[in-house]
Design an enzyme around this catalytic site. Structure first.
Site, PDB file in Angstrom:
ATOM      1  N   HIS A  92      73.066  54.177  40.281  1.00 28.21           N
ATOM      2  CA  HIS A  92      73.297  53.771  41.657  1.00 28.21           C
ATOM      3  C   HIS A  92      73.174  52.245  41.798  1.00 28.21           C
ATOM      4  CE1 HIS A  92      73.122  58.057  42.150  1.00 28.21           C
ATOM      5  NE2 HIS A  92      71.904  58.061  41.636  1.00 28.21           N
ATOM      6  N   GLU A 129      65.660  55.623  44.576  1.00 29.85           N
ATOM      7  CA  GLU A 129      66.039  55.821  43.176  1.00 29.85           C
ATOM      8  C   GLU A 129      66.685  54.567  42.598  1.00 29.85           C
ATOM      9  OE1 GLU A 129      68.883  58.620  40.324  1.00 29.85           O
ATOM     10  OE2 GLU A 129      68.877  58.941  42.501  1.00 29.85           O
ATOM     11  N   GLU A 270      66.951  61.777  33.393  1.00 27.00           N
ATOM     12  CA  GLU A 270      66.336  62.038  34.697  1.00 27.00           C
ATOM     13  C   GLU A 270      64.824  62.016  34.478  1.00 27.00           C
ATOM     14  OE1 GLU A 270      67.843  62.325  37.544  1.00 27.00           O
ATOM     15  OE2 GLU A 270      69.929  62.835  37.095  1.00 27.00           O
TER      16      GLU A 270
END
Length: 306
Positions: A92, A129, A270
């Site tokens: 992101h 995040e 993750e």
């Protein structure tokens, strides 16, 4: 899982190249690169800083959009990973939430079309995040450069949004002067239900459709993922995810453009579940993030050294 080469045998402990770090900590189905829920303004926790002292997500002050960052203090001439090229993909961008029209545009991922990017998730107290991934990526970059690797980032919050998932793949494919990276790691945190805890590594499935052909990278990406999962668990004390992967810490997916379009070994890490309070406490802690970066670096290193 294949056997993991011990760090000493891999040569990472020789010549003072081992990554320093404290002992392990307690244990800790996104869209392409993380859950889109909770993606508000990126509130950095202690230990997180914007590159160059600027605001995360600000417009670039120079260079072309998507240009990789450079660290003038890095010296990749020595160390066990000298000559290896690693691309780090911070999941992101802190500015994505300010640019919904751009990140919602559809791009081709081979199997179908998908949004350019998402905002990512966040902890319930607002730690985004995108801030987490950038912080861990900086720590990972520094660790790999200390081991002698040449490291490129897909972005360094030096552009207002993105890059899109297809561009992120191209950056890895064309790294190292067009030869392609030896390994690509996309850093993320999940946004699953409360009680879902632990880390997992996403591996590319076999896809051959449109612009996507993962056949050459499925096997080496699995080896890369297995090494990272084992070393991440060792460094952080985190358990493999209790909600997918059957306790292996590995998950194979065919719907992620960043993997489908890659022509070089690539995985997504993750690091934990930001929506679970216990995992969120770890992810928000700078000392734990250093352990996470150390574990990923050791996994990449053992993979690259065979």
């Amino acid at each position: 899982m294949t056997a993991v080469v011990p760090l000493a045998a891999a040569g990472l402990l020789a010549g003072g190249w081992a990554l320093a770090g404290p002992g392990g900590a307690g244990p800790g189905g996104p869209p392409d690169g993380g859950d889109a829920r909770g993606g508000g303004p990126a509130g950095a926790s202690p230990g997180t800083s914007a590159p160059g002292g600027g605001e995360p997500g600000a417009a670039p002050s120079g260079g072309l959009p998507g240009q990789v960052s450079a660290d003038p203090s890095a010296d990749p001439s020595g160390g066990p990973l000298a000559g290896k090229v690693v691309v780090i993909d911070p999941g992101h961008n802190p500015g994505n939430f300010r640019n919904p029209d751009e990140i919602n545009k559809q791009v081709d991922i081979g199997t179908n079309r998908k949004e350019c990017d998402t905002t990512g998730t966040s902890t319930r107290d607002g730690y985004a995040e995108a801030a987490f991934t950038l912080d861990v990526s900086h720590r990972l970059r520094d660790a790999l450069r200390r081991l002698g690797a040449t490291v490129e980032l897909t972005h360094d919050a030096d552009r207002p949004f993105g890059p899109c998932i297809d561009e992120r793949a191209r950056i890895g494919n064309l790294a190292g002067g067009g030869k392609g990276a030896d390994a690509v790691v996309s850093v993320h945190a999940d946004g699953s239900a409360v009680g879902n805890r632990g880390h997992h590594v996403i591996l590319p499935g076999l896809v051959k459709e449109g612009a996507a052909d993962t056949a050459p990278i499925v096997a080496p990406s699995r080896r890369l993922g297995e090494r990272i999962e084992a070393e991440f668990a060792r460094a952080t004390g985190s358990a493999p995810a209790n909600y997918l992967g059957g306790g292996t810490g590995l998950d194979v997916r065919k719907d992620l453009g960043g993997l489908n379009l890659s022509t070089v070994p690539k995985v997504f890490v993750e690091c934990g579940n930001m929506q679970d309070p216990k995992d969120a406490a770890l992810l928000s802690d700078a000392a734990w993030r250093q352990k996470a970066a150390q574990g990923i670096a050791n996994g990449v290193g053992t993979y690259l050294l065979g």
